[in-house]
Motif scaffolding. Structure first.
Motif: not given
Length: 373
Positions: A280-295
């Protein structure tokens, strides 16, 4: 409040082959997409676009490793599960030598005793114990301060197992982030120099053990509601108990203990079924920050498994891919990443500062560190 009883002996070991199936009448269940790592890496543009859509709308999915260099990962996760059983059987006085805060101030590596984090605004303690094994200590990377580990984990065969697992999970996570980068119109390797295997970071394997369910009512919380602090997480678990929040998170990183705090009456916790041979894979806070909220990152929590599965202790093996300590968590520039609004300042925390801040928020049972994407 009824208690759980059974005519069968109370199982106390990590025994995936004995676990009953996830109860078919357990509701509500999250319907997560499934992806083949081989198909994604083959350049299948339709599958890559589907992954991107999933990571924009849910942030959680199943991953199949068949026909890839990582095909042995599910088996190695089971091997680490058996190793974790040995770790948690150590005497408490031995385990507490390696307690998180005994290692160094604000450390998230080492042993977490059950009750260290809070599950609600009343301060109710959690019920799970962890052993967080940092990649830097297993791979002999330069670290801020080396973290002591039980001798059991440092035996050559166990250290080799952990090193293989950490290296493979790190590569898998970055391969997935590369696909997402391309989908956002960014260079495919843009995440590589922020997540180098041999640079200091809080990447780690987490061995977790939660106790069996105590009663038939709403169970005690093993791990409270949160979003992961890093970039991408790879989880293997063999029993139910993981629950995801039905709404994605795109920047409000307050800790949430109770669904009512979301402000949306229709939102709810959804059960996630384990899927044999899949992570089970999930994204975290850093992915949200790097993408400007796209992810988006998926808010989740852990409770004892439902039904007959709840008679067993719940083990899970997690790998957290996190940015290097010195990496500043702010949106990337270029591609489809939206620029920051004119006149608005974006807080600039390093990954190390962010992870400490959010970890302390969980420990203390307070909402800290609201940093918008």
């Amino acid at each position: 409040m009824g208690s759980i009883t059974s005519d069968k002996p109370d199982p106390t070991e990590f025994t995936p082959h004995l676990y009953p199936p996830f109860p078919s009448d357990t509701q509500p269940v999250a319907h997560l997409d499934t992806f083949s790592l081989a198909q994604l890496k083959s350049g299948d543009l339709a599958e890559q676009a589907r992954l991107f859509e999933t990571c924009k709308t849910r942030g959680f999915f199943y991953l199949d490793f068949t026909n890839t260099p990582a095909a042995s990962l599910p088996e190695e996760a089971e091997n680490i599960g058996r190793l974790s059983e040995e770790v948690f059987r150590l005497p408490m006085e031995e385990k507490t030598k390696y307690t998180l805060t005994n290692q160094k101030p604000n450390s998230i590596l080492g042993y977490k005793v059950a009750g260290w984090t809070k599950t609600d605004a009343k301060g109710t303690p959690d019920t799970a114990e962890f052993m967080n094994v940092g990649k830097d200590d297993i791979l002999d990377n330069p670290t801020r301060t080396p973290v002591a580990l039980p001798e059991l984990l440092l035996r050559p065969e166990n250290r080799s197992l952990l090193a293989r697992y950490q290296t493979t999970c790190q590569r898998t996570g970055l391969d997935l982030m590369s696909i997402l980068a391309t989908q956002m119109g960014l260079p495919a390797d843009i995440f590589e120099d922020k997540h180098r295997l041999h640079q200091p970071s809080d990447d780690h394997v987490r061995m977790t053990k939660g106790p069996p369910r105590k009663n038939t009512s709403m169970p005690e919380i093993q791990t409270p509601g949160h979003t992961d602090f890093g970039t991408i997480t790879i989880l293997f678990n063999w029993l139910g108990g993981l629950q995801v929040w039905s709404e994605p998170s795109r920047g409000n990183f307050h800790q949430m203990f109770d669904g009512a705090q979301s402000g949306t009456r229709a939102a709810e916790w959804l059960w996630v079924k384990p899927k044999a041979g899949h992570a089970i894979v999930n994204l975290g806070d850093a992915a949200v920050k790097f993408s400007g909220g796209i992810l988006c990152s998926g808010r989740h929590r852990v409770v004892p498994a439902p039904g007959e599965q709840g008679l067993f202790p719940r083990y899970s093996i997690v790998y957290f891919v996190r940015p290097e300590d010195k990496t500043v968590l702010k949106r990337l520039t270029g591609g489809d990443v939206p620029p920051i609004e004119e006149g608005k300042e974006e807080p600039e925390l390093t990954a190390q500062q962010w992870i400490i801040q959010q970890s302390l928020a969980l420990r203390d049972g307070v909402a800290k560190g609201k940093v918008e994407a």
